[in-house]
Write a protein that holds these residues in place. Sequence first.
Motif, PDB file in Angstrom:
ATOM      1  N   LEU A  56      67.271 -33.484 -28.059  1.00  0.00           N
ATOM      2  CA  LEU A  56      65.989 -33.943 -27.943  1.00  0.00           C
ATOM      3  C   LEU A  56      65.462 -33.747 -26.236  1.00  0.00           C
ATOM      4  N   PRO A  57      64.432 -32.636 -26.108  1.00  0.00           N
ATOM      5  CA  PRO A  57      64.137 -31.711 -26.945  1.00  0.00           C
ATOM      6  C   PRO A  57      65.318 -30.728 -27.403  1.00  0.00           C
ATOM      7  N   ALA A 196      62.139 -38.444 -34.516  1.00  0.00           N
ATOM      8  CA  ALA A 196      62.127 -37.357 -33.569  1.00  0.00           C
ATOM      9  C   ALA A 196      63.592 -36.526 -33.676  1.00  0.00           C
ATOM     10  N   ILE A 197      64.756 -37.278 -34.174  1.00  0.00           N
ATOM     11  CA  ILE A 197      66.058 -36.895 -34.109  1.00  0.00           C
ATOM     12  C   ILE A 197      66.551 -36.388 -35.379  1.00  0.00           C
TER      13      ILE A 197
END
Length: 440
Positions: A56-57, A196-197
């Motif tokens: 991430l990113p 996000a993950i």
Amino acid sequence: MSTAANRTAGPDRLWTVDEHLEDILATVRPLEPIELQLLDAQGCVLVEDITVPVSLPPFDNSSMDGYAVRVTDVAGASEEFPAVLTVIGDVAAGQAEPLHVGPGETARIMTGAPLPPGAEAVVPVEWTDGGLGGGPVTGMRARSQTPESAGGHVHVYRSAEARAHVRAKGSDVKAGDRALDAGTVLGPPQIALLAAIGRGTVRVRPRPRVVVMSTGSELVQPDEQLGDGQIYDSNSFALTAAARDAGAIAYRVGAVADDAEILRSAIDDQLVRADLLVTTGGVSVGAYDVVKEALSSVADEDEEGAGIDFRKLAMQPGKPQGFGSIGPDHIPLLALPGNPVSSYVSFELFVRPAIRALMGLDDVHRPTIRATLTTDKALTSPKGRRQFLRGTYTDGEVTPVGGAGSHLVAALALADALIVVPEDVESVEPGTEVQVVLLG
């Protein structure tokens, strides 16, 4: 099951605060883990370590709206001698097939868009003329630029170092890194990281369901008209709010009249949705103390250790207390005294730790510190009792608010701390360092 049966019990035994709390925490066990959707897991405690499956990113991307460039193409660029580059197209966030930037070329790029192959840096749009000529883009002109079509040109007025305004792949977390540890309480930032993950569900201990029930025929609900001898029911509201503040899903049951059969029936009705039951009132020695009457004989003949034990504690306020388990699933029940301050202090000392234990937290207690007592006169405390006085804490000093009376709700509303006076202390002089339990 309560460990009270293993102690020397009896109606005249005086329990210490620590013994009563130890008995509660020895009985209450963390709830079994379940898999929940992310938003349903808010406020819950993780039971697994979370490892990052993807960096991430996940790719190099732009941190600015601007132009993706090769460093050599903008070396030495200035307002007097700008670099003139051919715009080969736009790179937007989510674009599947990025353009390739060759010598003398650039691609207009949006914040979060992947850095296209061949590009080494991003120059902000403010460092360019936006493809319109006439000097660097600033102010309203910077905000009014429209996407550049392929085939045009842009003037760049500043040079850029390699990786300028580029968020590197894995600069937040890398694949294989530990994202969150087991035991973490999931708040908004933790849920954001999980999303996000790519985690849509997570294994947690659920927030405990706590049912709060006040007793007393004199109690009237807010917004109703008071009759002679009646008071408003504040305890159930205070304790329900306190249970939610502790992390529970709390349900408030309206006040139950002083009738043992009605109370027992009301408790039985609530067992289906409770991981913990809390009652307030009716635990002393009065003729209408129905909680003791309704629950003192409760026992499950098929299960050893069931039932409610009513005790006297060496504390002020909150001397009368009850604790045990009830129903076929042995739901823990804490019976608190009915005076508002006694009820709230008892919640903070005993119920809140029980809720936190059900959640599976290691640290179940409010923080305690040492502070200097600031007051005009000495505090007095009954011998042999641990007293908990309300106070306000500021910058290492604590000041009592209200008196020792267990009915002083207005003073309680001003307090953000409890001043602890030990059992062997009968007087505390101003300027003395005291133990303080922080409530905020």
